[in-house]
Design an enzyme around this catalytic site. Sequence first.
Site, PDB file in Angstrom:
ATOM      1  N   SER A 126       0.833  -1.196   0.000  1.00  0.00           N
ATOM      2  CA  SER A 126       0.000   0.000   0.000  1.00  0.00           C
ATOM      3  C   SER A 126       0.877   1.259   0.000  1.00  0.00           C
ATOM      4  O   SER A 126       1.769   1.362  -0.841  1.00  0.00           O
ATOM      5  CB  SER A 126      -0.948  -0.050   1.201  1.00  0.00           C
ATOM      6  OG  SER A 126      -1.984   0.883   1.062  1.00  0.00           O
ATOM      7  N   ASP A 162      -5.987  -3.158  -2.689  1.00  0.00           N
ATOM      8  CA  ASP A 162      -4.986  -2.750  -1.695  1.00  0.00           C
ATOM      9  C   ASP A 162      -4.415  -3.937  -0.899  1.00  0.00           C
ATOM     10  O   ASP A 162      -5.164  -4.738  -0.347  1.00  0.00           O
ATOM     11  CB  ASP A 162      -5.655  -1.758  -0.741  1.00  0.00           C
ATOM     12  CG  ASP A 162      -4.656  -0.920   0.022  1.00  0.00           C
ATOM     13  OD1 ASP A 162      -3.656  -1.488   0.514  1.00  0.00           O
ATOM     14  OD2 ASP A 162      -4.858   0.296   0.133  1.00  0.00           O
TER      15      ASP A 162
END
Lengths: 290, 290
Positions: free
Chosen positions: A43, A172
Amino acid sequence: MSAGPPRVALVIGSGSVKCAAAIGIRSVLERAGIGLDMLVGCSGGAIYAAAMATGRDAGEIAAMARALWTRDVTSQRDNAGMMRAIAPKLMKFDAERFGLRDDRLIMKRLRAAFGEARVEDMRVPLHLTATDFANGELVTLSRGPVVDAIRASIALPFAFAPRRIDGRLLVDGFLADPMPVSVAIKQGADVIVAVGFESPYQDTVRSASRFAFQLSSIMSNNLLKSRLAFHGMAHHGEVIVVVPEFRERVRLFETEKLDYVIAEGERAMTAHLPYLRELLGLGAAGAPAR
Amino acid sequence: MSGAGPVPRRPRVAVVVGSGGLKCAASIGAIEVLRREGVPIDVVVGCSGGAIFALWLANDARRDDAADVFARALGGLFDAIDLRSVARALLPKVFGFDPDGALLDDRRLNAVIRAHVGDARLEDAPVPLRIVATDAATGESVVLSRGPAFDALRASLAIPLVLPPWTVGERRLVDGGLSNPLPIDVAIREGADLIVAMGFEDPIRPEVGSLAEMLANVTSVTVNQLLRAQFAFHALAHHAEVIPIMPEFDRPVGLRETARIPWLVERGRIAAEAQVPYLRRLLAAADATR
């Protein structure tokens, strides 16, 4: 440990601007003469891991982060996305394209920062993580365009649309593992420095998006803690978890606090340095050994 | 030989029923198998949907179909979605966002729970009972062992967005599955030597046709990872024997799909039967050392 010098990995977990603490961590390691043999990013951490893997220095990475991560990357509303959320029958809901924010600006900036660079050509071996939206598994991206891999790794559900890579729809990386130490282990790291952050809890929950944020913080913080407990138990000595303490609140896009964040990263790593040196057989202090 | 040293006691057995909405009805089939095998049960732990069946088991399952009936009644309630709160969630500026708001008006649900448990208290259950919820403010797992069974059940079941949180004492509590979907740790703290762990991973929806389904998938991904991470840790860290009973489901089971309860019960029975040889060996070994 395998024969030869121990391979050192830096794992940078999710945490948006806070991930910049990794810049401070690397500076401390460099000054101690400890090189990195592998970088893993998840991320927000994917951006810093990739930047480090290209060989940029601390100042360059901070400048890049300031240019990349501004509030306007998420203020670009995707009106079609909004309509799809409100009226799925009218505008066919398509998970593959669904995001409330337009991703063109962030893509443009990622391209400016990384161009056509490929993950497998980095100066330091690089692995970025995402989550397979079809089955929830952690996916390690070790090949392909850096820009695509970062885009998949930061595809925060609802905000940005997922990214399809090699047939898999990716979101993500923090959903599957907010601090993917397991990737460094599988890639053969002997000593792992991992930096991770708990997601902040909301003081007040006054909107649906804050509610969703609180929900995701609860789950991912519990996941982070369970994984840490597992790796701490299974691989004890070789995983050094660096958790910078931020007394000042660092918000999602507060790149004005970058210097503060980097300094806290340095401070936290300095505290762990004697133990790391011991693990690497470098003695208490003194000349770099590698 | 005898007379010296402490008398070996029989192993302390815990049954843990994890979260999983209606899928937890699979525990009915698994519990039938445990009963047939004459497994003694010393402590019962339940979380979210699993709390319904834990409560039933701890009360010695006096009415054999009570939990089944209760689950059916609960299922019917999820048809009554409160439309005002849908509007409130989508247009917070117009209606004002209420963090305690939810898609379901909980009055009927509360009445059903009340009718099921009456004024029973957790501490009065014939078999010690622990119910797990999550602190909405801190994200921490909360174990309830005293007080009205109603409060514990209502708090543990408070699925975010579907049901409002429930306040117990000073704390606002939500669904236990968010922090501890298969609370083996609670059984360990209760001194269990042998833990029958009934866990339910959430199948990921292959097709996502709405925002709500997307949110459900995002939550499932992280909760599944949390379940696996915690299970891996406890299996590694503790000496207690953990017998996993984790039925696999090929597709999601909605809260309203009460017609599938018999099928769920059968899935649970099959998963439990697969562990019977191991369970018998463990119990026989314990008998032999007494």
